[in-house]
Design an enzyme around this catalytic site. Structure first.
Site, mmCIF file in Angstrom:
data_model
loop_
_atom_site.group_PDB
_atom_site.id
_atom_site.type_symbol
_atom_site.label_atom_id
_atom_site.label_comp_id
_atom_site.label_asym_id
_atom_site.label_seq_id
_atom_site.Cartn_x
_atom_site.Cartn_y
_atom_site.Cartn_z
ATOM 1 N N PRO A 186 0.788 -1.226 0.000
ATOM 2 C CG PRO A 186 -0.132 -1.093 2.132
ATOM 3 C CD PRO A 186 0.511 -2.062 1.184
ATOM 4 C CG ASN A 187 -0.258 4.288 1.281
ATOM 5 O OD1 ASN A 187 -1.246 4.803 0.751
ATOM 6 N ND2 ASN A 187 -0.311 3.735 2.487
ATOM 7 N NE ARG A 193 3.895 6.669 1.693
ATOM 8 C CZ ARG A 193 4.227 5.462 2.103
ATOM 9 N NH1 ARG A 193 4.780 4.611 1.263
ATOM 10 N NH2 ARG A 193 4.002 5.093 3.332
ATOM 11 C CE1 TYR A 210 9.010 5.011 2.747
ATOM 12 C CE2 TYR A 210 7.401 6.792 2.951
ATOM 13 C CZ TYR A 210 7.949 5.614 3.405
ATOM 14 O OH TYR A 210 7.447 5.023 4.542
ATOM 15 C CG ASN A 214 8.416 -2.069 0.361
ATOM 16 O OD1 ASN A 214 7.856 -2.208 1.458
ATOM 17 N ND2 ASN A 214 9.003 -0.942 -0.001
ATOM 18 C CB ALA A 245 1.444 0.111 6.180
ATOM 19 C CD GLU A 285 10.867 -7.684 5.735
ATOM 20 O OE1 GLU A 285 11.154 -8.797 6.248
ATOM 21 O OE2 GLU A 285 10.440 -6.718 6.390
ATOM 22 C CG HIS A 290 11.144 -2.397 4.584
ATOM 23 N ND1 HIS A 290 9.774 -2.333 4.429
ATOM 24 C CD2 HIS A 290 11.418 -3.562 5.198
ATOM 25 C CE1 HIS A 290 9.252 -3.429 4.970
ATOM 26 N NE2 HIS A 290 10.210 -4.193 5.440
ATOM 27 C CB ILE A 291 12.180 2.817 0.335
ATOM 28 C CG1 ILE A 291 11.558 2.078 -0.860
ATOM 29 C CG2 ILE A 291 12.856 4.108 -0.099
ATOM 30 C CD1 ILE A 291 10.270 2.711 -1.380
ATOM 31 C CB SER A 292 12.570 4.279 5.147
ATOM 32 O OG SER A 292 11.553 3.406 5.621
ATOM 33 N NE ARG A 298 10.102 5.950 8.626
ATOM 34 C CZ ARG A 298 9.171 5.782 7.668
ATOM 35 N NH1 ARG A 298 9.321 4.812 6.773
ATOM 36 N NH2 ARG A 298 8.129 6.583 7.609
#
Ligand code: DQA
Length: 141
Positions: free
Chosen positions: A9-10, A17, A22, A71, A74, A95, A97-99, A104
């Site tokens: 999502p997103n 965004r 990102y 990815n 959320a 798996e 993730h960009i960040s 975080r």
């Protein structure tokens, strides 16, 4: 070698965004360049904002493709269903993730994907996807 990037999502909003987190590149732009750089790989992508559609796609490709770069966005932190799908299928899942999710909020430190992932790449921006892709090439040799 047949690989697929599955985005949750997103991630369709990449480039628009939270660009401080990102980046300002759309996923389609990045993906077009990635395909061009890796012409020998059959590389596909799929994105959905819907949990069940992500599970359906994992089941669809999870017995025939050579690798999945996932990815789950959320849903990484909430979805037992996606975690179970990753566990159920035969195709290895990396798996991504960009960040750096560990730098975080606390709720981003939990992943339902990680226990059953072949490996994890995070925190390198969109390059995380390419590093994950390279992991499948390295293991081929
Ligand atoms: C993300 C990190 C997640 O915590 C977040 O919900 C996302 C993107 C990443 O690529 O950094 O949507 O998966």
């Amino acid at each position: 070698m047949k690989l697929i990037i599955i985005n949750g999502p997103n991630l369709n909003l990449l480039g628009k965004r939270e660009t401080d987190v990102y980046g300002d590149q759309s996923f389609q732009d990045f993906f077009t360049k990635l395909q061009f750089k890796h012409k020998t790989i059959e590389l596909e992508q799929f994105q959905s904002n819907i949990e069940g559609e992500l599970i359906d796609k994992l089941q669809e490709v999870g017995y025939s493709y050579d690798g999945i770069i996932l990815n789950a966005a959320a849903y990484t932190h909430t979805s037992v269903g996606i975690g179970d799908a990753v566990k159920a299928i035969e195709t290895p899942v990396v798996e991504v993730h960009i960040s750096n999710t560990f730098s975080r909020e606390d709720f981003r430190h939990k992943s339902y994907i990680s226990p059953n992932a072949k490996g994890i790449v995070l925190g390198f921006g969109l390059q995380s996807y390419e590093l994950a892709l390279q992991s499948f090439l390295t293991n081929e040799q």
